[in-house]
Design an enzyme around this catalytic site. Structure first.
Site, short mmCIF file in Angstrom:
data_model
loop_
_atom_site.label_atom_id
_atom_site.label_comp_id
_atom_site.label_asym_id
_atom_site.label_seq_id
_atom_site.Cartn_x
_atom_site.Cartn_y
_atom_site.Cartn_z
N ASP A 1 0.86 -1.18 0.00
CA ASP A 1 0.00 0.00 0.00
C ASP A 1 0.90 1.24 0.00
OD1 ASP A 1 0.94 0.31 2.55
OD2 ASP A 1 -0.93 -0.15 3.55
N ASP B 1 -8.46 -7.24 0.48
CA ASP B 1 -7.50 -7.42 1.57
C ASP B 1 -8.15 -6.96 2.86
OD1 ASP B 1 -5.91 -4.87 2.93
OD2 ASP B 1 -7.00 -4.36 1.11
#
Length: 380
Positions: free
Chosen positions: A93, A275
């Site tokens: 991320d 996720d």
């Protein structure tokens, strides 16, 4: 033009069955990515374990790895894949979510964000270029664009201003990623970039932003800024609004959304990637997922329960141990308790995604979804 990587193999309603080709292997979608914030799953789960329980993609956190051990150290060790001994895809991320969750500890400006480390309080700056540089040092398969994760609720005026800035940041991310991938000492010269759709719960802002970023020809597109306090109905409404305006030949990633029931609803709406820290976090506290929904192994009723966590499950915990034994381990504060439950929950999620793919392949996803929701009865 970006290289063609995503192939849509089958549609069942809006549910998509696909393949996404990466330098570290082909991802079968829909997919749930297993979250290893600091290049490890919390709960003493190794990269070897992840392979055993069917994990296709590991997700690591840019912000946390930048602070420790430091992305430059990871680069010197040959990148994340080499560092953690994982040869399958890794998504990192951007660090944006963590930076923006610091609230009182940060200042947002056009160039990026100034904030204080949650570890030692030192001042740090992160902008689009810095996020790309850190992720390039990590050498992940997929890098996420640096964006502002807008708090919910936010005023329409603030959301419009924030989304415009996120778009400008995305342009800078793309330019910097192209530059980094051309350098001789780059860990992964084929690192991919996913853009992130924002807009809070304002559907028209979301749609306009989706239309804008789809023109940037990125490797994939994420829907961000959800699971931050909105209702499930609002979340589904946003997905319904956004998905039709994203490219059909690129994967769509719903960030941070992870209840099994949420996953089924989002797959039905055309989402490919998921996720969430939820299965591992739940497992560490003795909350485990089963065919009948989530149960709490700390409950006294499991003290003499000789069954596995979930009948028929092929995970290492269910093949070898009883509910009673694992409950005892928790009561005795043995680390093995957390490990077994995290392994089970991640296996449960990975198997759920495999079953979803089979259902789309077989053209019976709607029936599969209805059956699962009935079995879980609001408990998953």
């Amino acid at each position: 033009m970006t290289k063609k990587r995503y192939t849509l193999l089958k549609k069942d309603g809006k549910a998509r069955r696909g393949e996404f080709v990466t330098p570290h292997g082909t991802i079968q979608t829909p997919i749930f990515m297993n979250v290893g914030t600091l290049a490890a799953i919390k709960g003493a789960v190794s990269s070897m374990d992840l392979k055993e329980i069917g994990c296709q993609v590991e997700l690591s956190n840019t912000y946390h790895l930048h602070l420790r051990p430091g992305d430059k150290i990871v680069k010197q060790m040959g990148g994340l894949h080499n560092f953690m001994n994982w040869d399958r895809p890794i998504l990192t991320d951007s660090g944006g979510f963590q930076v923006f969750s610091l609230a009182g500890m940060r200042k947002i400006k056009e160039e990026g964000v100034y904030f204080n480390s949650h570890i030692d309080g030192r001042k740090i700056f992160m902008g689009p270029e810095e996020s790309m540089q850190i992720q390039s040092n990590l050498g992940s398969t997929i890098a996420m664009a640096f964006d502002e994760c807008i708090p919910n609720p936010s005023t329409r005026e603030y959301v419009e201003k924030s989304v415009a800035r996120t778009t400008r940041w995305l342009e800078r991310c793309k330019k910097e990623m192209d530059r980094l991938n051309s350098l001789d000492d780059t860990v992964n010269k084929e690192q991919m970039l996913f853009g992130i759709n924002q807009g809070g719960v304002y559907e028209d802002i979301r749609i306009e932003h989706a239309k804008t970023i789809r023109e940037m020809d990125l490797d994939g597109y994420a829907i961000g800024g959800l699971a931050v306090g909105e209702t499930h109905e609002e979340m589904y409404r946003v997905i319904d609004a956004v998905v039709p305006h994203l490219p059909e030949d690129k994967p769509i990633y719903l960030m941070g959304v992870g209840l099994p029931s949420n996953i089924l609803e989002a797959v039905e709406r055309g989402v490919d990637f998921f996720d969430c820290v939820l299965p591992a976090r739940n497992g560490r506290h003795g909350h485990v997922f089963t065919k009948e929904g989530k149960i709490n192994l700390m409950n006294a009723k499991f003290e003499l329960d000789a069954r596995p966590i979930d009948e028929g499950c092929q995970c290492p915990a269910c093949k070898n141990y009883t509910r009673a034994y694992i409950r005892h381990l928790f009561k005795a504060k043995e680390m093995l308790a957390m490990r077994l439950c995290v392994l089970h929950n991640l296996y449960f999620y990975n198997k759920l995604m495999e079953d979803i793919r089979d259902a789309i392949d077989g053209g019976y996803f709607a029936e599969f979804k209805a059956k699962k929701l009935e079995e879980w009865n609001g408990r998953a």
